[in-house]
Scaffold this motif. Structure first.
Motif, PDB file in Angstrom:
ATOM      1  N   LEU A 315      42.638-107.129 -21.749  1.00 19.60           N
ATOM      2  CA  LEU A 315      42.395-108.464 -22.293  1.00 19.60           C
ATOM      3  C   LEU A 315      43.504-108.869 -23.266  1.00 19.60           C
ATOM      4  O   LEU A 315      43.974-110.021 -23.243  1.00 19.60           O
ATOM      5  CB  LEU A 315      41.032-108.489 -22.995  1.00 19.60           C
ATOM      6  N   ILE A 316      43.958-107.935 -24.089  1.00 14.63           N
ATOM      7  CA  ILE A 316      45.041-108.229 -25.047  1.00 14.63           C
ATOM      8  C   ILE A 316      46.326-108.585 -24.299  1.00 14.63           C
ATOM      9  O   ILE A 316      47.034-109.530 -24.668  1.00 14.63           O
ATOM     10  CB  ILE A 316      45.262-107.018 -25.984  1.00 14.63           C
ATOM     11  N   CYS A 320      48.321-112.129 -24.562  1.00 14.95           N
ATOM     12  CA  CYS A 320      49.735-112.167 -24.957  1.00 14.95           C
ATOM     13  C   CYS A 320      50.580-112.879 -23.907  1.00 14.95           C
ATOM     14  O   CYS A 320      51.502-113.630 -24.233  1.00 14.95           O
ATOM     15  CB  CYS A 320      50.258-110.750 -25.176  1.00 14.95           C
ATOM     16  N   GLU A 321      50.279-112.625 -22.630  1.00 11.98           N
ATOM     17  CA  GLU A 321      51.019-113.299 -21.570  1.00 11.98           C
ATOM     18  C   GLU A 321      50.836-114.805 -21.625  1.00 11.98           C
ATOM     19  O   GLU A 321      51.719-115.559 -21.211  1.00 11.98           O
ATOM     20  CB  GLU A 321      50.580-112.763 -20.204  1.00 11.98           C
ATOM     21  N   VAL A 329      45.499-110.816 -31.628  1.00 17.36           N
ATOM     22  CA  VAL A 329      45.396-110.026 -32.858  1.00 17.36           C
ATOM     23  C   VAL A 329      43.929-109.828 -33.240  1.00 17.36           C
ATOM     24  O   VAL A 329      43.527-108.744 -33.683  1.00 17.36           O
ATOM     25  CB  VAL A 329      46.175-110.714 -34.004  1.00 17.36           C
ATOM     26  N   THR A 330      43.123-110.882 -33.051  1.00 12.66           N
ATOM     27  CA  THR A 330      41.685-110.758 -33.334  1.00 12.66           C
ATOM     28  C   THR A 330      41.049-109.692 -32.448  1.00 12.66           C
ATOM     29  O   THR A 330      40.226-108.885 -32.907  1.00 12.66           O
ATOM     30  CB  THR A 330      40.985-112.108 -33.099  1.00 12.66           C
ATOM     31  N   ASN A 349      52.805-105.128 -26.065  1.00 12.83           N
ATOM     32  CA  ASN A 349      52.427-106.499 -25.704  1.00 12.83           C
ATOM     33  C   ASN A 349      52.372-107.410 -26.922  1.00 12.83           C
ATOM     34  O   ASN A 349      52.833-108.561 -26.869  1.00 12.83           O
ATOM     35  CB  ASN A 349      51.059-106.489 -25.005  1.00 12.83           C
ATOM     36  N   ILE A 350      51.811-106.917 -28.026  1.00 11.85           N
ATOM     37  CA  ILE A 350      51.712-107.735 -29.245  1.00 11.85           C
ATOM     38  C   ILE A 350      53.102-108.059 -29.795  1.00 11.85           C
ATOM     39  O   ILE A 350      53.408-109.221 -30.117  1.00 11.85           O
ATOM     40  CB  ILE A 350      50.867-107.016 -30.315  1.00 11.85           C
TER      41      ILE A 350
END
Length: 728
Positions: A315-316, A320-321, A329-330, A349-350
């Motif tokens: 999901l992160i 990011c994409e 970040v949340t 990714n972040i």
């Protein structure tokens, strides 16, 4: 196995079954003698005989069904159990019940004795006593639990013939086993049809297995049809139904339809389970269905379903994409609060998202606040600084990271490559020195960057010297630098050196770009290295480099110029074996080579194929082709292709038309000749005297005798057969 019946029923001796199974005396002594005779004197046979005798004595003392059931369960193998069962069947006071039948069938089914089971089931169904239906259901479940699905299906068939109802849950066990064993669509559908014949109404699990096996077999449309019919069968799709469909739709590249399926799931108020979330959430993220992924993640929170680090990471990455950095970040904070450790890819990714948005300082703060020790995340930051032209900042940050022990060889190469791309070989060399002093060894990426820089600066000798060092270290360049070096050496007319670089890298499986290979082949042919060019082409194909038409044509042109016709055929054979497509120039080259007395038949085959592929010979080749075919009486073989060619402007002339018409009549194909005569007259051309003469002579008889007929006997290993197989 504990198969129970609610009531015990005595019944008459089943003569039909046992007369087939046993044709000898049924007293104790003969049974013992038969056992001894069948044992052959072995220790195992004696043990089996003793066990049989012991069982018979026990039954004589206590001839009760419970005792027989216990003995059948404890028998060492199904053959012994079968002998005991047979013995009991021929006693004056039969002690068989439905329970003993069921135990015997279970014993045979567990051993996979499919043939014997059929006879037992027939006799069992004829009993028609209370409790039989439950026993049949228990048998199906027992055999399914033992992975004996064929035997379980046999029980269903006989139960159906006796009008006994098998529960849908028992049938689902069989269908489930067939799918999990990977039996395929046909066995499953045979079993499914037997379930339908047995009058079993399917439930949602039955249809789920049907939909799943259809999806696995590639029949997605049929699976969707079955899904649409579920409501008519009074079945409501559950979480597993939608998991199967969404997975199948995504695997077929139909992600939009998978989102529609998820919407339908929400409309039906179907609650997802953990299995659904684990399977579907990563798929939504992979296919960038962010709305659906976020909704599903929210539902997991509502229904208190546990999420693991892989689901969080997927999901992160999706957030990011889509550059939804705050949400990403949340989610990271939620992941940490849930007690999950952040994965390496999550940091990458972040940071990459921060850098894409130009927030380098926030990226640094994120790494420092989370005390990140993953070097790849810092390398992402270095790479982004270089891409945005902040090379000096990347050097300063590299120095800082080095002091903290957060760099690897790739970190140095990122900054070195940027200096090389900018043509600043001096700064790149300084960094390489610092890198080596810092106990890092220059690798293939380092050498590739430097060689590429030398080539861009026109310092070809330096690039070649760097390649020599590479050879000593047994390293190789990347594809881009490898191609640049080959092209640079070709520009310098150092073809031998370029060939050396090429062979060195091909042996290591490195790919050369098609453009660089084309240049190398062309320059090699120009200096007379044709044999080397052919070998290099073969090496390139082996390493996965595709040859362009220009590459082949260059070699063909050089071979024909040097009159090496035999090598032309060899190269052509290689092209056919490798499945290469031919273009117009290649066809013309090969066609001219085949216009000899020995290979004229092959020329006819090739010409037909050429026209079929949408190509036509050039004017020069065509005017050579037609007379040669006429001399060999092969115009009839290519008449259809000739008609295609003559319809094109500029291809025909009065001379060629006369040759074709005259030749076809001489070969005995007057009707085909008339087609060309009509074309000739439409163009306003007049047949010459020879053609006119044969037309007049042919009008007095039905068909001219075919003269000068050539009998082409083609051996199996002739070039003609090779062409026929290779081109078709």
């Amino acid at each position: 196995m504990a198969l129970k019946v609610q009531s015990r029923m005595w019944f008459a001796r089943p003569h039909l079954l046992w007369s087939r199974l046993m044709c000898c005396s049924f007293s104790d002594a003969p049974a013992a003698r038969a056992s001894a005779a069948g044992g052959g004197g072995g220790g195992g046979a004696r043990g089996c005989s003793y066990e049989f005798d012991s069982a018979i004595r026990s039954l004589r003392i206590n001839p009760q069904p419970e005792r027989l059931a216990h003995i059948l369960d404890s028998a060492s193998d199904f053959n012994l159990a079968l002998r005991i069962f047979r013995w009991a069947s021929y006693q004056r006071m039969p002690i068989h019940t439905v329970d003993t039948y069921a135990r015997m069938i279970a014993k045979l089914g567990d051993a996979g004795n499919h043939d014997e089971i059929g006879g037992f089931l027939k006799e069992m169904v004829r009993l028609d006593v209370p409790g039989l239906e439950k026993v049949m259901n228990d048998l199906v479940q027992f055999l399914s639990g033992k992975n004996r699905f064929d035997e379980a299906l046999l029980v269903i068939q006989h139960a159906s013939s006796g009008n006994f109802k098998i529960s849908v849950s028992s049938c689902n066990g069989v269908l489930c086993g067939l799918v999990k064993e990977g039996r395929g669509l046909r066995p499953f559908m045979r079993a499914y049809m037997e379930v339908v014949k047995a009058g079993v109404l399917p439930d949602v699990e039955t249809l789920n297995w049907l939909i799943e096996v259809l999806c696995e077999a590639g029949h997605l449309e049929l699976a969707l049809v079955q899904f649409d019919k579920m409501s008519k069968k009074r079945c409501i799709p559950n979480s597993r139904t939608f998991k199967i469909l969404i997975t199948a739709l995504c695997s077929h590249g139909r992600a939009d339809e998978s989102a529609d399926a998820f919407d339908k799931m929400l409309q039906l108020r179907c609650i997802p389970d953990s299995s659904f979330c684990v399977q579907v959430l990563p798929l939504f993220c992979k296919f960038n269905k962010l709305k659906e992924a976020r909704k599903l993640h929210q539902m997991m929170k509502e229904y208190k379903l546990q999420s693991d680090q892989h689901l969080y990471s997927a999901l992160i990455r999706c957030l990011c994409e889509n550059q939804l950095l705050d949400d990403a970040v949340t989610t990271v904070n939620d992941m940490i609060a849930s007690g999950h450790a952040l994965m390496r890819s999550t940091f990458v990714n972040i940071v990459d998202c921060y850098c894409t948005l130009g927030q380098f300082h926030k990226a640094v703060n994120f790494l420092e606040e989370n005390d990140v020790a993953e070097i790849e995340a810092y390398n992402v930051l270095l790479r982004s600084l270089c891409k945005t032209g902040r090379v000096q900042d990347s050097v300063n940050y590299l120095t800082e990271l080095h002091s903290r022990g957060l760099v690897n060889c790739q970190s140095w190469n990122i900054v070195i490559a940027q200096f090389c791309n900018n043509g600043n070989i001096r700064r790149a060399s300084e960094l390489i020195c610092r890198m080596i002093v810092s106990s890092f060894t220059a690798d293939e990426s380092t050498y590739s960057s430097v060689v590429s820089c030398y080539c861009k600066l026109g310092l070809y000798k330096n690039a070649l010297d760097m390649f020599r060092r590479l050879d000593v270290s047994n390293l190789s360049l990347n594809s881009e630098s490898f191609s640049q070096l080959v092209e640079s050496l070709c520009h310098m007319k150092k073809i031998q050196e370029a060939a050396e670089v090429f062979k060195y890298h091909c042996k290591r499986g490195c790919n050369l770009t098609s453009e660089s290979l084309e240049m190398l082949i062309q320059e090699s042919c120009m200096v007379g290295m044709i044999r080397e060019a052919i070998k290099m082409r073969s090496l390139a194909v082996c390493t996965g480099t595709s040859c362009t038409f220009t590459t082949y044509n260059t070699i063909f042109r050089a071979l024909l110029h040097l009159k090496k016709e035999k090598d032309v055929l060899l190269l052509f054979a290689h092209m056919l074996m490798e499945g290469c497509l031919l273009n117009e120039y290649t066809y013309n080259c090969i066609l001219r080579y085949f216009l000899t007395k020995e290979t004229i038949f092959e020329a006819a085959i090739l010409f037909n194929r050429m026209v079929k592929d949408g190509f036509v010979p050039d004017q020069e080749t065509f005017e050579l082709l037609v007379p040669e075919m006429a001399l060999s009486s092969l115009l009839n073989m290519i008449s259809e292709s000739l008609l295609t060619v003559v319809n094109m402007d500029g291809m025909m002339s009065p001379r060629i038309s006369n040759i074709i018409i005259y030749g076809l009549i001489k070969e005995g194909f007057k009707s085909e000749a008339c087609k060309f005569l009509d074309q000739m007259i439409e163009k306003g051309w007049v047949p010459d005297s020879r053609t006119h003469s044969i037309l007049l002579s042919s009008s007095g008889r039905e068909e001219p005798r075919e003269s000068d007929e050539v009998n082409h006997t083609v051996d199996d290993d002739n070039v003609s057969n090779i062409l026929l197989e290779g081109l078709d």
